[in-house]
Design a protein around this motif. Structure first.
Motif, PDB file in Angstrom:
ATOM      1  N   LEU A  85       2.906   4.502  -0.565  1.00 35.34           N
ATOM      2  CA  LEU A  85       2.770   4.159   0.598  1.00 35.34           C
ATOM      3  C   LEU A  85       1.511   4.844   1.277  1.00 35.34           C
ATOM      4  CD1 LEU A  85       6.573   4.414   1.675  1.00 35.34           C
ATOM      5  CD2 LEU A  85       5.185   2.170   1.425  1.00 35.34           C
ATOM      6  N   GLY A  86       0.800   5.776   0.761  1.00 33.42           N
ATOM      7  CA  GLY A  86      -0.204   6.484   1.256  1.00 33.42           C
ATOM      8  C   GLY A  86       0.123   7.587   2.168  1.00 33.42           C
ATOM      9  N   ILE A  87       1.504   8.238   1.845  1.00 36.09           N
ATOM     10  CA  ILE A  87       1.835   9.273   2.705  1.00 36.09           C
ATOM     11  C   ILE A  87       1.570  10.428   2.000  1.00 36.09           C
ATOM     12  CG2 ILE A  87       4.017  10.247   3.795  1.00 36.09           C
ATOM     13  CD1 ILE A  87       5.089   7.331   3.906  1.00 36.09           C
ATOM     14  N   ASP A  88       1.212  11.563   2.640  1.00 34.43           N
ATOM     15  CA  ASP A  88       0.990  12.807   2.149  1.00 34.43           C
ATOM     16  C   ASP A  88       2.049  13.951   3.142  1.00 34.43           C
ATOM     17  OD1 ASP A  88       0.204  15.521   1.954  1.00 34.43           O
ATOM     18  OD2 ASP A  88      -2.109  14.941   1.708  1.00 34.43           O
ATOM     19  N   ARG A  89       3.039  14.166   2.224  1.00 35.34           N
ATOM     20  CA  ARG A  89       4.291  14.799   2.954  1.00 35.34           C
ATOM     21  C   ARG A  89       3.583  16.519   3.304  1.00 35.34           C
ATOM     22  NH1 ARG A  89       7.528  11.343   4.594  1.00 35.34           N
ATOM     23  NH2 ARG A  89       8.313   9.718   2.942  1.00 35.34           N
ATOM     24  N   ARG A  90       2.652  17.054   2.681  1.00 43.24           N
ATOM     25  CA  ARG A  90       2.093  18.395   2.853  1.00 43.24           C
ATOM     26  C   ARG A  90       1.405  18.363   4.206  1.00 43.24           C
ATOM     27  NH1 ARG A  90       2.013  18.326  -2.646  1.00 43.24           N
ATOM     28  NH2 ARG A  90       3.085  20.035  -3.405  1.00 43.24           N
TER      29      ARG A  90
ATOM     30  N   ASN B 129      -5.896   1.908  -1.453  1.00 48.32           N
ATOM     31  CA  ASN B 129      -4.472   2.348  -2.056  1.00 48.32           C
ATOM     32  C   ASN B 129      -3.599   0.768  -2.039  1.00 48.32           C
ATOM     33  OD1 ASN B 129      -2.278   3.818  -3.228  1.00 48.32           O
ATOM     34  ND2 ASN B 129      -1.397   3.508  -1.066  1.00 48.32           N
ATOM     35  N   TYR B 130      -3.592   0.249  -0.917  1.00 53.79           N
ATOM     36  CA  TYR B 130      -2.751  -0.983  -1.122  1.00 53.79           C
ATOM     37  C   TYR B 130      -3.502  -1.942  -1.964  1.00 53.79           C
ATOM     38  CZ  TYR B 130       0.189   1.176   2.543  1.00 53.79           C
ATOM     39  OH  TYR B 130       1.059   1.957   3.289  1.00 53.79           O
ATOM     40  N   TRP B 131      -4.633  -2.122  -1.645  1.00 52.75           N
ATOM     41  CA  TRP B 131      -5.314  -3.123  -2.506  1.00 52.75           C
ATOM     42  C   TRP B 131      -5.197  -3.173  -3.913  1.00 52.75           C
ATOM     43  CZ3 TRP B 131      -9.881  -2.534   1.107  1.00 52.75           C
ATOM     44  CH2 TRP B 131      -9.868  -3.384   2.112  1.00 52.75           C
ATOM     45  N   GLN B 132      -4.933  -1.960  -4.494  1.00 52.30           N
ATOM     46  CA  GLN B 132      -4.688  -1.534  -5.799  1.00 52.30           C
ATOM     47  C   GLN B 132      -3.295  -2.101  -6.420  1.00 52.30           C
ATOM     48  OE1 GLN B 132      -7.098  -0.652  -8.289  1.00 52.30           O
ATOM     49  NE2 GLN B 132      -8.290  -1.223  -6.674  1.00 52.30           N
ATOM     50  N   GLN B 133      -2.378  -2.142  -5.467  1.00 50.72           N
ATOM     51  CA  GLN B 133      -1.116  -2.610  -5.538  1.00 50.72           C
ATOM     52  C   GLN B 133      -0.673  -3.973  -5.460  1.00 50.72           C
ATOM     53  OE1 GLN B 133       2.161   0.202  -3.691  1.00 50.72           O
ATOM     54  NE2 GLN B 133       0.183   1.221  -2.995  1.00 50.72           N
ATOM     55  N   LEU B 134      -1.693  -4.862  -5.127  1.00 49.85           N
ATOM     56  CA  LEU B 134      -1.561  -6.057  -4.974  1.00 49.85           C
ATOM     57  C   LEU B 134      -1.422  -6.668  -6.678  1.00 49.85           C
ATOM     58  CD1 LEU B 134      -3.980  -7.154  -2.254  1.00 49.85           C
ATOM     59  CD2 LEU B 134      -1.579  -7.107  -2.277  1.00 49.85           C
TER      60      LEU B 134
ATOM     61  N   GLN C 172      -7.724 -10.005  -2.593  1.00 48.56           N
ATOM     62  CA  GLN C 172      -7.888 -11.186  -1.922  1.00 48.56           C
ATOM     63  C   GLN C 172      -6.482 -11.766  -1.345  1.00 48.56           C
ATOM     64  OE1 GLN C 172     -10.799 -12.292  -0.769  1.00 48.56           O
ATOM     65  NE2 GLN C 172     -11.941 -10.525  -2.118  1.00 48.56           N
ATOM     66  N   ASP C 173      -6.635 -12.369  -0.340  1.00 51.83           N
ATOM     67  CA  ASP C 173      -5.313 -13.155   0.109  1.00 51.83           C
ATOM     68  C   ASP C 173      -5.565 -14.665   0.830  1.00 51.83           C
ATOM     69  OD1 ASP C 173      -5.232 -12.738   3.046  1.00 51.83           O
ATOM     70  OD2 ASP C 173      -5.464 -10.541   2.401  1.00 51.83           O
TER      71      ASP C 173
ATOM     72  N   VAL D 290       2.359  -6.201  -0.374  1.00 54.09           N
ATOM     73  CA  VAL D 290       2.859  -5.364  -1.667  1.00 54.09           C
ATOM     74  C   VAL D 290       4.222  -5.106  -1.381  1.00 54.09           C
ATOM     75  CG1 VAL D 290       0.501  -4.137  -1.990  1.00 54.09           C
ATOM     76  CG2 VAL D 290       2.303  -3.011  -0.353  1.00 54.09           C
ATOM     77  N   GLY D 291       4.796  -5.709  -0.468  1.00 50.76           N
ATOM     78  CA  GLY D 291       6.551  -5.795  -0.465  1.00 50.76           C
ATOM     79  C   GLY D 291       6.986  -4.804   0.183  1.00 50.76           C
ATOM     80  N   TYR D 292       6.474  -3.791   1.045  1.00 50.52           N
ATOM     81  CA  TYR D 292       6.775  -2.817   1.896  1.00 50.52           C
ATOM     82  C   TYR D 292       7.484  -3.271   3.365  1.00 50.52           C
ATOM     83  CZ  TYR D 292       4.895   0.082  -1.997  1.00 50.52           C
ATOM     84  OH  TYR D 292       4.498   0.594  -2.862  1.00 50.52           O
ATOM     85  N   LEU D 293       7.532  -4.119   3.677  1.00 47.09           N
ATOM     86  CA  LEU D 293       7.809  -4.597   5.157  1.00 47.09           C
ATOM     87  C   LEU D 293       9.005  -5.735   5.059  1.00 47.09           C
ATOM     88  CD1 LEU D 293       7.048  -4.387   8.058  1.00 47.09           C
ATOM     89  CD2 LEU D 293       5.545  -6.500   7.762  1.00 47.09           C
TER      90      LEU D 293
END
Length: 245
Positions: A56-61, A135-140, A146-147, A242-245
């Protein structure tokens, strides 16, 4: 699993005479699981982080440093326990209500809240909007980025570069949607800081323009504002693709 995450309660930075009890699971979160706890006359929120935080692109630290800064500034709930390695966060429960957009002073209050956020500069790396999109493009599925809609890779890249050029101006929440803003006795708090970063304040204003229709009039005056609007819509679209919404 929730009981396991409560085992560390004696080390939390809140005075409790006994182990807190679980009241209910809270609804509304799209990625994490959150639970309402009670103990010692206090209400708390236990958040168990999503297992796909990195995707998701989240850095918890990074989030922990930000939470310490914003809670100290009175912009977010008090932190009782934060363990990025175990994926657990416990905060004060803000017992309030959504911001009343029918009141004429609400826009001024919202702008003031964001100004306070943007004035902070915690010691964290500058947010990389380009890397976040990549990061999201690589998960498509086809990895092409492209879309069939408006947010093709090249068009969005141009706007991302404009926004990246001004990233680092101040702390940005990056998700100030209505459900993340709580009014408690006249004091506003922002929730859900996991996407926050040292970015461009124009991105937060773009979210306000997009997510508070009929309430907020923040005119778009320059190309950075237009870029922020485009990038926010593009990020929402990628998140959905990418299916997160």
């Amino acid at each position: 699993m929730t009981e396991v995450h409560l085992d560390s309660w004696q080390s939390w930075s809140v005075e409790l005479a006994e182990k807190p009890r679980l009241i209910e699971q809270l609804r509304g979160g799209k990625t994490n699981c959150s639970y309402l706890l009670a103990g010692g006359g206090k209400k708390m929120v236990l958040r168990v982080n999503a297992g796909n935080s990195r995707q998701l692109g989240i850095d918890r630290r990074r989030e922990k440093v930000i939470l310490e800064a914003v809670s100290g500034a009175g912009l977010a709930p008090d932190i009782y326990h934060c363990d990025p390695e175990r994926g657990v966060l416990v905060t004060e429960f803000i017992d309030g209500k959504p911001l009343d957009i029918s009141r004429p002073e609400s826009l001024t209050r919202l702008q003031s809240l964001l100004d306070r956020v943007h004035s902070l500069k915690p010691e964290i790396p500058v947010f990389d909007y380009l890397a976040h999109a990549e990061n999201y493009w690589q998960q498509l599925p086809d990895k092409s980025g492209q879309d069939p809609h408006l947010y093709k890779r090249e068009g969005l890249l141009e706007q991302l570069r404009k926004l990246q050029a001004v990233s680092g101006e101040g702390l940005c929440h990056h998700d100030p949607v209505p459900e993340n803003i709580i009014d408690r006795d006249g004091e506003l708090f922002l929730l859900d800081w996991e996407y926050a970063g040292l970015g461009s304040p124009e991105f937060d204003r773009a979210v306000i323009r997009a997510e508070w229709p009929g309430f907020c009039v923040m005119p778009v005056r320059d190309e950075i504002q237009r870029a922020a609007d485009h990038v926010y819509r593009g990020f929402c679209h990628l998140w959905q693709s990418v299916g997160y919404l």
